[in-house]
Write a protein that holds these residues in place. Structure first.
Motif, PDB file in Angstrom:
ATOM      1  N   PHE A  56      35.730  38.678  37.289  1.00  0.00           N
ATOM      2  CA  PHE A  56      36.274  40.020  37.513  1.00  0.00           C
ATOM      3  C   PHE A  56      35.400  41.005  36.745  1.00  0.00           C
ATOM      4  CE2 PHE A  56      39.649  37.202  38.607  1.00  0.00           C
ATOM      5  CZ  PHE A  56      40.407  37.863  39.563  1.00  0.00           C
ATOM      6  N   LYS A  65      40.993  45.213  35.880  1.00  0.00           N
ATOM      7  CA  LYS A  65      40.335  43.903  35.922  1.00  0.00           C
ATOM      8  C   LYS A  65      41.194  42.822  35.270  1.00  0.00           C
ATOM      9  CE  LYS A  65      36.609  45.060  33.722  1.00  0.00           C
ATOM     10  NZ  LYS A  65      36.897  46.497  33.537  1.00  0.00           N
ATOM     11  N   THR A  67      44.382  42.788  34.520  1.00  0.00           N
ATOM     12  CA  THR A  67      45.658  42.564  35.212  1.00  0.00           C
ATOM     13  C   THR A  67      45.460  41.669  36.417  1.00  0.00           C
ATOM     14  OG1 THR A  67      46.522  44.704  34.476  1.00  0.00           O
ATOM     15  CG2 THR A  67      47.572  43.698  36.391  1.00  0.00           C
ATOM     16  N   LEU A  68      44.423  41.933  37.205  1.00  0.00           N
ATOM     17  CA  LEU A  68      44.145  41.099  38.369  1.00  0.00           C
ATOM     18  C   LEU A  68      43.740  39.691  37.959  1.00  0.00           C
ATOM     19  CD1 LEU A  68      42.231  43.575  40.721  1.00  0.00           C
ATOM     20  CD2 LEU A  68      44.554  42.700  41.001  1.00  0.00           C
ATOM     21  N   HIS A  71      47.007  37.868  36.855  1.00  0.00           N
ATOM     22  CA  HIS A  71      47.868  37.477  37.975  1.00  0.00           C
ATOM     23  C   HIS A  71      47.227  36.384  38.830  1.00  0.00           C
ATOM     24  CE1 HIS A  71      50.228  41.079  36.997  1.00  0.00           C
ATOM     25  NE2 HIS A  71      51.167  40.560  37.736  1.00  0.00           N
ATOM     26  N   SER A  72      45.919  36.451  39.011  1.00  0.00           N
ATOM     27  CA  SER A  72      45.235  35.419  39.786  1.00  0.00           C
ATOM     28  C   SER A  72      45.310  34.067  39.077  1.00  0.00           C
ATOM     29  CB  SER A  72      43.772  35.808  40.017  1.00  0.00           C
ATOM     30  OG  SER A  72      43.672  37.000  40.758  1.00  0.00           O
ATOM     31  N   PRO A 168      37.438  45.436  41.030  1.00  0.00           N
ATOM     32  CA  PRO A 168      38.516  46.385  41.333  1.00  0.00           C
ATOM     33  C   PRO A 168      38.002  47.821  41.221  1.00  0.00           C
ATOM     34  CG  PRO A 168      39.096  44.861  39.535  1.00  0.00           C
ATOM     35  CD  PRO A 168      37.617  44.795  39.721  1.00  0.00           C
ATOM     36  N   ASN A 221      42.511  48.901  43.934  1.00  0.00           N
ATOM     37  CA  ASN A 221      43.591  48.491  43.052  1.00  0.00           C
ATOM     38  C   ASN A 221      44.386  49.692  42.536  1.00  0.00           C
ATOM     39  OD1 ASN A 221      44.852  46.214  41.806  1.00  0.00           O
ATOM     40  ND2 ASN A 221      43.987  46.840  39.841  1.00  0.00           N
ATOM     41  N   GLY A 252      44.226  45.282  46.248  1.00  0.00           N
ATOM     42  CA  GLY A 252      44.676  44.559  45.068  1.00  0.00           C
ATOM     43  C   GLY A 252      46.178  44.691  44.895  1.00  0.00           C
ATOM     44  N   LEU A 253      46.615  45.118  43.720  1.00  0.00           N
ATOM     45  CA  LEU A 253      48.040  45.297  43.438  1.00  0.00           C
ATOM     46  C   LEU A 253      48.349  46.781  43.350  1.00  0.00           C
ATOM     47  CD1 LEU A 253      48.534  42.545  40.695  1.00  0.00           C
ATOM     48  CD2 LEU A 253      49.033  42.390  43.148  1.00  0.00           C
ATOM     49  N   LEU A 292      46.916  38.344  47.198  1.00  0.00           N
ATOM     50  CA  LEU A 292      45.770  38.557  46.315  1.00  0.00           C
ATOM     51  C   LEU A 292      44.947  37.281  46.196  1.00  0.00           C
ATOM     52  CD1 LEU A 292      44.109  40.007  44.106  1.00  0.00           C
ATOM     53  CD2 LEU A 292      45.880  39.330  42.470  1.00  0.00           C
TER      54      LEU A 292
END
Length: 340
Positions: A56, A65, A67-68, A71-72, A168, A221, A252-253, A292
Motif C-alpha cells: 500500500f 493507506k 486503514t485499507l 482491513h485487507s 489510495p 478512497n 476503496g472504503l 475490497l
C-alpha cells in the motif's frame, strides 16, 4: 467497481538507458541506492518470496493507506489465509499500532479474533526488509506492507518486489497530482506526477530483469455522497492516467465514522458478530470489505478475468484450500445470525 481509462494511450515512463553498466556504476559511485535501476537490480539478485506481496503506497499522506492495509489484512485472515503485516512507517506506526490495540482488545475481552503477525521495520534498507520478509514470512500466504507517506529507498524497494501495488487517492486534483498532471483549463493529462513516474520507472526496470508484471490498483478512497462534482472530475482525470500508466481503478472504503470508532479498538465490522453487544451488524459494510479484497485480484480470491490487466499472475505459495476459503468463510461469516 473497476474502470479503465479511455482515449489515446500514452507512455510516460522514461526509456531505459542503453548503457546500463555505466548508469549503475555512476549511481554506485555517488552512493545513490534510491535509483530505480539499482533497486531493481538488487531485488532481482534475491530469491522471490513464495508469499504474494501486497504493498500500500502513496507519497501523499492522509489518503487511508493504513486503514485499507488493516482491513485487507483482517479480511484475509478471516479467510484462513496466513498473513504477515509489515509497517514501514517507523514514525507513525499506524498499522502496527492498530494491530497492537487489536491484541489488547482480544486480551481484555478474552476473545480470539483472526489477525496477522506484524512487525515494524525500524532499521530500514532494502536488505533489512528482505530479511524480515524471509525471517517472518515463511509459510505466509500474503504479506501486507504499509509504506509511509514519503519517498525513501526502502519504500522503493518494497514497490520493486511487490506483486500487487495499491495506491489510495482522494477526490480532488491535489490528491491525484502525484499520479499525473492535469491542465486546469483543458482538463487533459499533460504528464506524470512524481509518484506515477516512479512506479512507471520501477515497472520498466522489472521488465528488463524479467521480474513478474506488477499489478497496480488505484483506489478512490474515503469518498462521500456529497462529492459528486469532484468525483466526476477526478474520475475523468484518473481515466486518462490509467490509460497512460496502465493501472486499474477501483473504489476503496467510503468515509464512515463507524470505521474510525472500531479502529480505536483495533476492530473491523467483520468482528461485530463475534462480540455480542458491540453493535448492530452492517451487511452492506461487510460486503464493502469483501469487495475490497476481491478488487485486489489475489490468486484464488476473485474472478480474475474481470479485473486483470497486466498479464500472467505471479506464482504464489498459497494452498488451494486456503485460496478457496475466502469465499466460503467470509460468506458464512457475513450470513451468520448473531444471537443477542
Amino acid at each position: 467497481m473497476i474502470r479503465y481509462g479511455q482515449g489515446q494511450a500514452m507512455n510516460f515512463a522514461a526509456p531505459i538507458a542503453t548503457d546500463r553498466s555505466a548508469a549503475l556504476e555512476s549511481a554506485a559511485a555517488r552512493g545513490d541506492v534510491s535509483v530505480p535501476s539499482v533497486i531493481v537490480q538488487e531485488a532481482a539478485r534475491r530469491a522471490r518470496p513464495s508469499a504474494h506481496l501486497i504493498v500500500f503506497a502513496n507519497e501523499k499522506g492522509g489518503v487511508g493507506k493504513s486503514t485499507l492495509a488493516f482491513h485487507s489484512a483482517i479480511a484475509l485472515a478471516y479467510s484462513g489465509a496466513r498473513i504477515l503485516a509489515i509497517d514501514l512507517d517507523r514514525r507513525q506506526r499506524s498499522l502496527a499500532s492498530t494491530l497492537d490495540i487489536r491484541l489488547g482488545t482480544m486480551k481484555a475481552l478474552k476473545l480470539e479474533l483472526p489477525g496477522p503477525k506484524h512487525v515494524v521495520l525500524d532499521r530500514q534498507s532494502g536488505a533489512m526488509l528482505y530479511q524480515e520478509i524471509m525471517r517472518l514470512g515463511t509459510g505466509a500466504d500474503f504479506i501486507v506492507i504499509d509504506l509511509p507517506g514519503a519517498d525513501s529507498a526502502t519504500a522503493r524497494y518494497a514497490m520493486a518486489i511487490a506483486d500487487t501495488l495499491v495506491t489510495p487517492v482522494g477526490n480532488s486534483a491535489f490528491d491525484i497530482s502525484g499520479l499525473g498532471k492535469i491542465n486546469p483549463v483543458t482538463r487533459q493529462l499533460t504528464g506524470p506526477g512524481h509518484f506515477g513516474e516512479l512506479v512507471c520507472e520501477l515497472r520498466k526496470e522489472r521488465g528488463y530483469y524479467g521480474l513478474p508484471a506488477l499489478d497496480w490498483l488505484v483506489l478512490r478512497n474515503r469518498t462521500r455522497a456529497t462529492d459528486q462534482r469532484l468525483e466526476a472530475q477526478t474520475g475523468d482525470a484518473l481515466d486518462q492516467m490509467a490509460e497512460a500508466m496502465h493501472f486499474r481503478i477501483g473504489s476503496g472504503l467510503a468515509e464512515r465514522i463507524g470505521y474510525r470508532d472500531l479502529l480505536t479498538y483495533g476492530l473491523t465490522y467483520l468482528d461485530i458478530s463475534r462480540i455480542p453487544g458491540l453493535g448492530k451488524r452492517r451487511i452492506d459494510i461487510e460486503d464493502a470489505i469483501g469487495r475490497l479484497v476481491a478488487l485486489l485480484d489475489l490468486p484464488g480470491f476473485a474472478d480474475a478475468s474481470s479485473v486483470r490487466q497486466n498479464g500472467p499472475r505471479p506464482k504464489v505459495g498459497m494452498s488451494s484450500a486456503s485460496a478457496a476459503a475466502f469465499v466460503n468463510s467470509l460468506h458464512n461469516h457475513m450470513s451468520k445470525v448473531v444471537s443477542s
